[in-house]
Design an enzyme around this catalytic site. Sequence first.
Site, PDB file in Angstrom:
ATOM      1  N   ASP A 152      14.976  15.000  43.685  1.00  0.00           N
ATOM      2  CA  ASP A 152      15.121  14.966  42.019  1.00  0.00           C
ATOM      3  C   ASP A 152      13.430  14.500  41.977  1.00  0.00           C
ATOM      4  OD1 ASP A 152      15.173  14.692  39.348  1.00  0.00           O
ATOM      5  OD2 ASP A 152      15.149  12.549  39.873  1.00  0.00           O
ATOM      6  N   ASP A 168      11.602  12.346  38.951  1.00  0.00           N
ATOM      7  CA  ASP A 168      11.238  11.320  38.158  1.00  0.00           C
ATOM      8  C   ASP A 168      12.664  10.349  38.676  1.00  0.00           C
ATOM      9  OD1 ASP A 168       9.104  12.033  36.340  1.00  0.00           O
ATOM     10  OD2 ASP A 168      10.775  13.434  35.242  1.00  0.00           O
TER      11      ASP A 168
HETATM   12  O1  C5P Z   1      13.003  14.664  36.995  1.00  0.00           O
HETATM   13  P1  C5P Z   1      14.472  14.194  36.197  1.00  0.00           P
HETATM   14  O2  C5P Z   1      15.147  14.821  36.315  1.00  0.00           O
HETATM   15  O3  C5P Z   1      14.348  13.093  36.731  1.00  0.00           O
HETATM   16  O4  C5P Z   1      13.646  14.058  35.136  1.00  0.00           O
HETATM   17  C1  C5P Z   1      14.282  14.096  33.923  1.00  0.00           C
HETATM   18  C2  C5P Z   1      14.311  12.928  33.339  1.00  0.00           C
HETATM   19  O5  C5P Z   1      13.178  12.460  32.681  1.00  0.00           O
HETATM   20  C3  C5P Z   1      15.320  11.514  33.001  1.00  0.00           C
HETATM   21  O6  C5P Z   1      16.180  11.735  33.400  1.00  0.00           O
HETATM   22  C4  C5P Z   1      15.272  11.037  31.484  1.00  0.00           C
HETATM   23  O7  C5P Z   1      15.386  10.402  31.284  1.00  0.00           O
HETATM   24  C5  C5P Z   1      13.895  11.516  31.025  1.00  0.00           C
HETATM   25  N1  C5P Z   1      13.028  11.874  30.246  1.00  0.00           N
HETATM   26  C6  C5P Z   1      12.177  11.171  29.797  1.00  0.00           C
HETATM   27  N2  C5P Z   1      12.132  11.978  28.298  1.00  0.00           N
HETATM   28  C7  C5P Z   1      12.653  12.460  27.956  1.00  0.00           C
HETATM   29  C8  C5P Z   1      13.835  13.233  28.833  1.00  0.00           C
HETATM   30  C9  C5P Z   1      14.091  12.755  29.857  1.00  0.00           C
HETATM   31  O8  C5P Z   1      11.685  10.895  29.950  1.00  0.00           O
HETATM   32  N3  C5P Z   1      11.985  13.296  26.894  1.00  0.00           N
HETATM   33 MG    MG Z   2      15.095  10.919  38.172  1.00  0.00          MG
END
Ligand code: C5P
Ligand code: MG
Length: 297
Positions: free
Chosen positions: A49, A51
């Site tokens: 993954d 983030d």
């Molecule tokens: O790379 P990863 O799959 O972890 O990215 C998704 C993350 O981004 C989620 O865990 C979520 O908390 C975050 N997110 C965010 N803003 C959004 C949608 C998702 O920070 N609008």
């Molecule tokens: Mg993540």
Amino acid sequence: VLGIWHQLSKKEIPELAKCSVLMRERSKVEETIYSMQQAGAGSLQVISDFDMTLTRFAYNGKRMPTTHNILDNRLLINEACAKRMRELMNTYYPIEIDTNRSAEEKLPLMVEWWTKVHKLLIQQKIRKDMLGMAVKESNAMLRDGYKQFFDRLSENQVPLLIFSAGVGDVLEEVIRQNHVFHPNVHVISNYMDFDHTGVLRSFQGQLIHTFNKREGALSQAAGLRQLKGRSNVLLLGDSLGDLTMADGVSEPKNILTIGFLNDQVEERKESYINSFDIVLVNDETLDVPNSILRYIT
Ligand code: C5P
Ligand code: MG
């Protein structure tokens, strides 16, 4: 035989004894690592993954941005849009990490969150040529030890699949600016689609959110030529949804899963220990994955 393996990994992987490391079945972890080492780098692939797994969750007590949060920059979006995105974050992030709701229950709400945010971003007419500057100006940081992690995998020609529900264009810029976007790195993520003047007009392909990575694994990861025939998988994630990232691997032999438990630690500890082979509690480094990779490759 088990006794020998125990000794082996204690000596070879001292990082597993750190107090931030939790394991449901230590002996099973050691056996898996041992058999991955026997098969060698040629049988290995790493699926991670992005983030809050490859990037830091916090630094000096301050939360670090996700790829979506990096877009919260006046070069790209106005104050009203930023405010709306923060409101959505405050509504949906607690749902994302809520232990009292099932993934099925969260799924439509995650689609709602991502869809609303992507719509807002499109309305802002984000310019492709401003993304690099936004990443430069952001606090985004890869976890300590990232250089060793990326460089070692590249040197050993081990493919690294980064599977992210974040924004692919931003993700690529983060790893490029850190000089680790090596040829063995493959990214599956939400990519922006720009018009001929370089203005965002949509997002490409099927939306990826935290709880539909299995579909992406089957439709996209399974087809990657570079991953074929590599039956040992090291999987890194920070969400229970990340555990499905290896579902596209055909005939896996060993899958070792490592989960970063960054937030709501006490509430989520039990479910993480029951779901990941290794749980890293408030560990902002890649020391444990690096030590395992050092042993295997
Ligand atoms: O790379 P990863 O799959 O972890 O990215 C998704 C993350 O981004 C989620 O865990 C979520 O908390 C975050 N997110 C965010 N803003 C959004 C949608 C998702 O920070 N609008
Ligand atoms: Mg993540």
